[in-house]
Design an enzyme around this catalytic site. Structure first.
Site, PDB file in Angstrom:
ATOM      1  N   ASP A  63     -16.506  -0.850  -0.859  1.00 31.28           N
ATOM      2  CA  ASP A  63     -15.179  -1.186  -1.390  1.00 31.28           C
ATOM      3  C   ASP A  63     -14.183  -1.448  -0.257  1.00 31.28           C
ATOM      4  OD1 ASP A  63     -15.712   1.746  -1.191  1.00 31.28           O
ATOM      5  OD2 ASP A  63     -13.548   1.862  -1.454  1.00 31.28           O
TER       6      ASP A  63
ATOM      7  N   ARG B 253       0.568  -5.347   3.400  1.00 30.55           N
ATOM      8  CA  ARG B 253      -0.621  -5.982   3.994  1.00 30.55           C
ATOM      9  C   ARG B 253      -0.727  -7.419   3.507  1.00 30.55           C
ATOM     10  NH1 ARG B 253      -5.822  -2.547   3.143  1.00 30.55           N
ATOM     11  NH2 ARG B 253      -5.664  -3.188   0.977  1.00 30.55           N
TER      12      ARG B 253
ATOM     13  N   GLY C 114      -1.048   8.284  -5.374  1.00 28.94           N
ATOM     14  CA  GLY C 114      -0.629   6.879  -5.261  1.00 28.94           C
ATOM     15  C   GLY C 114       0.145   6.571  -3.999  1.00 28.94           C
TER      16      GLY C 114
ATOM     17  N   LYS D 154       0.846  -1.202   0.000  1.00 30.95           N
ATOM     18  CA  LYS D 154       0.000   0.000   0.000  1.00 30.95           C
ATOM     19  C   LYS D 154       0.877   1.245   0.000  1.00 30.95           C
ATOM     20  CE  LYS D 154      -4.168   1.610   2.393  1.00 30.95           C
ATOM     21  NZ  LYS D 154      -5.180   1.191   3.377  1.00 30.95           N
TER      22      LYS D 154
HETATM   23  P1  AMP Z   1      -9.663   4.566   0.709  1.00 29.69           P
HETATM   24  O1  AMP Z   1     -10.324   5.799   1.218  1.00 29.69           O
HETATM   25  O2  AMP Z   1      -8.231   4.415   1.122  1.00 29.69           O
HETATM   26  O3  AMP Z   1     -10.460   3.327   0.979  1.00 29.69           O
HETATM   27  O4  AMP Z   1      -9.607   4.727  -0.885  1.00 29.69           O
HETATM   28  C1  AMP Z   1     -10.722   4.906  -1.712  1.00 29.69           C
HETATM   29  C2  AMP Z   1     -10.260   4.910  -3.148  1.00 29.69           C
HETATM   30  O5  AMP Z   1      -9.385   6.001  -3.387  1.00 29.69           O
HETATM   31  C3  AMP Z   1      -9.478   3.655  -3.578  1.00 29.69           C
HETATM   32  O6  AMP Z   1      -9.754   3.425  -4.932  1.00 29.69           O
HETATM   33  C4  AMP Z   1      -8.047   4.090  -3.373  1.00 29.69           C
HETATM   34  O7  AMP Z   1      -7.147   3.353  -4.158  1.00 29.69           O
HETATM   35  C5  AMP Z   1      -8.096   5.542  -3.808  1.00 29.69           C
HETATM   36  N1  AMP Z   1      -7.068   6.368  -3.156  1.00 29.69           N
HETATM   37  C6  AMP Z   1      -7.027   6.755  -1.861  1.00 29.69           C
HETATM   38  N2  AMP Z   1      -5.943   7.506  -1.633  1.00 29.69           N
HETATM   39  C7  AMP Z   1      -5.265   7.591  -2.795  1.00 29.69           C
HETATM   40  C8  AMP Z   1      -4.061   8.233  -3.217  1.00 29.69           C
HETATM   41  N3  AMP Z   1      -3.321   8.950  -2.373  1.00 29.69           N
HETATM   42  N4  AMP Z   1      -3.697   8.091  -4.507  1.00 29.69           N
HETATM   43  C9  AMP Z   1      -4.427   7.384  -5.369  1.00 29.69           C
HETATM   44  N5  AMP Z   1      -5.561   6.779  -5.055  1.00 29.69           N
HETATM   45  C10 AMP Z   1      -5.994   6.864  -3.782  1.00 29.69           C
HETATM   46 MG    MG Z   2     -10.408   1.560   0.563  1.00 28.50          MG
END
Ligand code: AMP
Ligand code: MG
Length: 486
Positions: free
Chosen positions: A252, A176, A126, A113
């Site tokens: 998700d 993870r 990313g 991650k």
């Molecule tokens: P999360 O809130 O971490 O569950 O992420 C929700 C969505 O946003 C998922 O598709 C993640 O891969 C994407 N995402 C969250 N943070 C980032 C980031 N810094 N760069 C790219 N994608 C992100």
């Molecule tokens: Mg997520």
């Protein structure tokens, strides 16, 4: 034991092909340093804990090196976020490096991650920051120690790579582990894009690899959904019983395996508050502590919807209908144990509900209450706990009923204490403790996070010299605002 470089990969998910994931190489972070590794998680891969000191370790888990048989890929999925369908999700910053098979024949997904941008990054960088990586590491390994199903965390590496959130921070990576990274949202993606053939391929893969017991059923797909409902009922019962608030129960972020997954601004309850909202960005309280139960069912319904091309609606409905009664039975069973009962009585549910009502608004520390209740015999323990309650008459009535119940249970105090201490942790992953070790780690001092992790890995056992970790949180520590930003 295996040398670090000789892990055995068998990348079953990658073989499903490009409709399910996209090859992407990790983008390394600068000057990687190992913050922390979990010896218990390393054991899942047959790795000697001493391998964490191998300079290759930080290289492999910061994107600088890769096993030749790893096949890093970004998975595609979608999902419902705060009740709204978002068709545009997927691994935006994490990569499935591959699947490792251990000596026992178990498969473990290695998911890195914070590994850089992917086709699913949208406007994101990313990356993951050190703070959220440490939080996920601590929660994964603590939930595991409590006996709550969860993804695991192998290690965190820090770097000098700058990233921008509300302020400038540093990028980190978390490795993870989970038997699968398939989420409810994977199924939603193929359903809403009308790729029903791929939906079936995914379901066959998941059932074959992760629910083989369902293959013996006359209707394996229906059996699969029933099993997912059952596992979630049990999981949520454990969260509620131990005061765990996930914070972002979007579909998700729900694992198909019924394990705790994708940690955001989670919290363990300090003072009991049924309405507690741990996610500072959750204005409506959709994911409040007590809403986790109906929300889990809501997410299961979203998954059921995605399975309608493959499972009869009646069967999906029937399985969904089992969620609440199963949840209630598991929850009551756990609370009985936390209260020191090994038998079941009709009035136990009312006894639990009355206790929580008395705690609500009384600022009673939820985890400490149970631990202290077992420390002494019921009557003296309750005399000490009494001063924490506001409704003293109500508390006295409850105490009398509880003591009578303990009397009927009949265990002597040493046996009662041993039984209760085995299920009521002395050490709790409090937000303020996490915050303190994060601040030290951000200054380059990793000793505090390592010590906290070591203490929390045996949460039921008193560890001399570590008394401060068992104390009530200070006032400032109860009101930390943790947002979604990570
Ligand atoms: P999360 O809130 O971490 O569950 O992420 C929700 C969505 O946003 C998922 O598709 C993640 O891969 C994407 N995402 C969250 N943070 C980032 C980031 N810094 N760069 C790219 N994608 C992100
Ligand atoms: Mg997520």
């Amino acid at each position: 034991m295996k040398p670090l470089t000789e892990l055995t990969f068998d990348n079953r998910y990658a073989r499903l092909g490009d409709a399910f994931s996209t090859p992407v190489l990790p983008e390394p972070i600068a000057e990687p340093r190992l913050v922390i590794a979990s010896p218990a998680a390393m054991a899942l891969l047959d790795l000697d804990p001493a391998e964490a000191d191998n300079p290759l370790f930080a290289q492999l888990f910061s994107g600088h090196k890769l096993w030749s048989t790893a096949e890093p890929r970004a998975m595609v999925y979608s999902g419902h976020q705060f009740g709204q369908y978002n068709p545009q999700l997927g691994d935006g910053r994490g990569l499935l490096l591959g699947e490792v098979v251990n000596a026992a024949g178990e498969y473990w997904d290695l998911h890195l991650k914070g590994a850089g941008q992917t086709p699913y990054s949208r406007s994101g960088d990313g990356r993951a920051v050190l703070r959220s990586s440490i939080r996920e590491f601590l929660a994964s390994e603590y939930l595991y120690a409590l006996g709550i199903p969860t993804s695991r965390a192998l290690c965190v590496t820090a770097s000098s790579t700058p990233v921008w959130r509300e302020k400038q921070e540093r990028a980190a990576m978390l490795l993870r582990l989970a038997p699968s990274h398939v989420r409810f949202g994977h199924f939603e993606y193929f359903f809403y894009t009308r790729q029903h053939e791929q939906l079936k391929t995914l379901l066959d893969h998941v059932v074959h690899c992760h629910f083989p017991e369902c293959l013996a059923d006359a209707e394996p797909y229906a059996a699969f959904f029933r099993t997912v409902v059952e596992r979630n009922a049990e999981l949520i019962a454990r969260w509620q019983a131990y005061g765990f608030c996930h914070g972002v129960m979007n579909s998700d972020n729900m694992s198909i395996l019924g394990i705790t997954f994708d940690f955001g601004p989670y919290a363990f309850l300090d003072d009991f508050d049924a309405q507690h909202i741990c996610n500072h960005s959750d204005d409506s309280g959709r994911y409040s502590y007590s809403n986790q139960v109906p929300i889990a069912q809501w997410n299961l319904a979203a998954l059921g919807q995605a399975l309608t091309p493959l499972v009869a609606v009646e069967q999906l409905r029937e399985a969904l209908g089992r969620f609440l009664p199963l949840y209630q039975a598991h929850y009551l069973d756990l609370l009985r144990r936390r209260l020191g009962f090994s038998t079941a009585e009709e009035q136990d549910q009312a006894l639990v509900e009355r206790l929580l009502q008395l705690m609500q608004g009384s600022a009673v520390d939820y985890p400490r209450f149970f631990r202290q209740l077992g420390e002494l015999a019921a009557e003296p323990a309750l005399r000490l706990l009494r001063e924490e309650f506001v409704d003293l008459a109500g508390f006295d009535q409850w105490s009398a009923d509880y003591c009578a119940r303990c009397h009927r249970e009949g265990a002597d105090q040493p046996a009662r204490r041993a039984r209760m201490h085995a299920v009521n942790p002395l050490y709790v992953l409090r937000n303020y403790l996490a915050q303190q070790v994060i601040e030290a780690a951000e200054q380059g001092d990793y000793a505090p996070v390592r010590e906290l992790h070591a203490v929390l890995s045996q949460p039921f056992t008193a560890q001399p010299g570590h008394e401060r970790y068992a104390e009530r949180p200070p006032q400032w520590g109860k009101h930390l605002e943790i947002s979604c930003s990570s």
